[in-house]
Design a protein around this motif. Sequence first.
Motif, PDB file in Angstrom:
ATOM      1  N   ARG A   6      65.474 -15.572   8.002  1.00 15.21           N
ATOM      2  CA  ARG A   6      64.223 -15.878   7.818  1.00 15.21           C
ATOM      3  C   ARG A   6      63.909 -17.229   8.717  1.00 15.21           C
ATOM      4  O   ARG A   6      62.818 -17.348   9.280  1.00 15.21           O
ATOM      5  CB  ARG A   6      63.846 -16.178   6.454  1.00 15.21           C
ATOM      6  CG  ARG A   6      62.417 -16.807   5.974  1.00 15.21           C
ATOM      7  CD  ARG A   6      62.177 -16.942   4.540  1.00 15.21           C
ATOM      8  NE  ARG A   6      60.771 -17.393   4.325  1.00 15.21           N
ATOM      9  CZ  ARG A   6      60.166 -18.451   4.574  1.00 15.21           C
ATOM     10  NH1 ARG A   6      60.714 -19.480   4.971  1.00 15.21           N
ATOM     11  NH2 ARG A   6      58.904 -18.480   4.325  1.00 15.21           N
ATOM     12  N   ARG A   7      65.022 -18.109   8.918  1.00 20.19           N
ATOM     13  CA  ARG A   7      64.678 -19.269   9.469  1.00 20.19           C
ATOM     14  C   ARG A   7      64.683 -18.814  11.108  1.00 20.19           C
ATOM     15  O   ARG A   7      63.843 -19.535  12.043  1.00 20.19           O
ATOM     16  CB  ARG A   7      65.765 -20.292   9.292  1.00 20.19           C
ATOM     17  CG  ARG A   7      65.618 -20.662   7.824  1.00 20.19           C
ATOM     18  CD  ARG A   7      66.664 -22.272   7.965  1.00 20.19           C
ATOM     19  NE  ARG A   7      68.087 -21.915   8.356  1.00 20.19           N
ATOM     20  CZ  ARG A   7      68.970 -21.429   7.188  1.00 20.19           C
ATOM     21  NH1 ARG A   7      68.612 -21.289   5.823  1.00 20.19           N
ATOM     22  NH2 ARG A   7      70.006 -21.405   7.620  1.00 20.19           N
ATOM     23  N   VAL A   8      65.332 -17.631  11.514  1.00 20.50           N
ATOM     24  CA  VAL A   8      65.394 -17.377  12.812  1.00 20.50           C
ATOM     25  C   VAL A   8      63.938 -16.747  13.134  1.00 20.50           C
ATOM     26  O   VAL A   8      63.483 -17.185  14.181  1.00 20.50           O
ATOM     27  CB  VAL A   8      66.450 -16.253  12.970  1.00 20.50           C
ATOM     28  CG1 VAL A   8      66.196 -15.544  14.576  1.00 20.50           C
ATOM     29  CG2 VAL A   8      67.782 -16.773  13.035  1.00 20.50           C
ATOM     30  N   LEU A   9      63.531 -15.819  12.351  1.00 24.60           N
ATOM     31  CA  LEU A   9      62.143 -15.417  12.499  1.00 24.60           C
ATOM     32  C   LEU A   9      60.958 -16.451  12.349  1.00 24.60           C
ATOM     33  O   LEU A   9      60.265 -16.473  13.442  1.00 24.60           O
ATOM     34  CB  LEU A   9      61.859 -14.151  11.606  1.00 24.60           C
ATOM     35  CG  LEU A   9      62.517 -12.762  11.434  1.00 24.60           C
ATOM     36  CD1 LEU A   9      62.585 -12.268  10.201  1.00 24.60           C
ATOM     37  CD2 LEU A   9      62.095 -12.007  12.754  1.00 24.60           C
ATOM     38  N   GLY A  10      61.098 -17.385  11.778  1.00 27.64           N
ATOM     39  CA  GLY A  10      60.315 -18.525  11.770  1.00 27.64           C
ATOM     40  C   GLY A  10      60.232 -19.210  13.048  1.00 27.64           C
ATOM     41  O   GLY A  10      59.480 -19.840  13.739  1.00 27.64           O
ATOM     42  N   SER A  11      61.672 -19.526  13.606  1.00 31.39           N
ATOM     43  CA  SER A  11      61.817 -20.298  14.894  1.00 31.39           C
ATOM     44  C   SER A  11      60.968 -19.327  16.032  1.00 31.39           C
ATOM     45  O   SER A  11      60.749 -20.024  17.041  1.00 31.39           O
ATOM     46  CB  SER A  11      63.263 -20.275  15.105  1.00 31.39           C
ATOM     47  OG  SER A  11      63.782 -19.173  15.535  1.00 31.39           O
ATOM     48  N   TYR A  12      60.787 -17.861  15.772  1.00 30.35           N
ATOM     49  CA  TYR A  12      60.299 -17.347  16.868  1.00 30.35           C
ATOM     50  C   TYR A  12      58.689 -17.386  16.866  1.00 30.35           C
ATOM     51  O   TYR A  12      57.884 -16.860  17.663  1.00 30.35           O
ATOM     52  CB  TYR A  12      60.760 -15.689  16.436  1.00 30.35           C
ATOM     53  CG  TYR A  12      61.865 -15.255  16.770  1.00 30.35           C
ATOM     54  CD1 TYR A  12      62.907 -15.913  17.354  1.00 30.35           C
ATOM     55  CD2 TYR A  12      62.371 -14.017  16.170  1.00 30.35           C
ATOM     56  CE1 TYR A  12      64.103 -15.606  17.664  1.00 30.35           C
ATOM     57  CE2 TYR A  12      63.579 -13.627  16.423  1.00 30.35           C
ATOM     58  CZ  TYR A  12      64.522 -14.391  17.106  1.00 30.35           C
ATOM     59  OH  TYR A  12      65.892 -13.910  17.103  1.00 30.35           O
ATOM     60  N   GLY A  13      58.296 -18.064  15.678  1.00 30.33           N
ATOM     61  CA  GLY A  13      56.920 -18.196  15.490  1.00 30.33           C
ATOM     62  C   GLY A  13      56.243 -17.130  14.659  1.00 30.33           C
ATOM     63  O   GLY A  13      55.063 -17.258  14.378  1.00 30.33           O
TER      64      GLY A  13
END
Length: 236
Positions: A138-145
């Motif tokens: 989830r944090r990875v996807l959030g970092s993608y914007g």
Amino acid sequence: MKIVAVHSSPRPNNLSHTRVLLSAVRDYLHSRRPDWEFEAIALWGRRVSVCDGNGRCFRTDGCVFDDDAEQIIEQMLDADGVILASPNYCANVNSTMMTFVERTTRLSHRRLLTGKGALALSTSASPFESTHAADYLRRVLGSYGASVVDACNVGSPMIVFDYGDSEHGRMMRRHVDDFIDAVADPRRHLPDESFGIDVRQQLRDNPEFARRLFRSDATYFAEAERRGTTAHGTHQ
């Protein structure tokens, strides 16, 4: 709408909790949105080279390695919604998913999935609800914007694959409903947790310092604005 689900399970078919969960997600998604496309991409067995930190992806928006990772990244960029799914290995994603994530650094630097809905999934063969892998994704996807909804982890014994009227089934459907809403209206699900630096925001807030620190990204964004496009190529 086009949905791309990237998963890292090494097990085939019904021997894989992750594949079974994704099948249930796909079936429920199609029951709610029958006209949406859904493509599952298995990382296991694909050619994904380990990132060596050469930095070419920041300078050219590409990679020195010509392998399957680049094609998968392009499929994510072309999609309207992205799902990342991994089994729990040692309280995190497995090495197959981690290797792929490390190849996607430019997606984080440039928030290239902004405007897309996203969902993070993880599974484990134990009945314990270890959410570390899904929370990380989830944090990875959030970092993608991306407009990522709450992470979903399913822990159950190997013999349990019931996604009908069960606790796991109801939980899965709640998360997919939220994901459908995020794909349809990304502004309603902006990520509240991420990691790393929003380079575009830094260039706005601290332009002189950020241009020196993130020279390649500054050039990339300037060129995108000159062409009248967003960072991932769609017209503003």
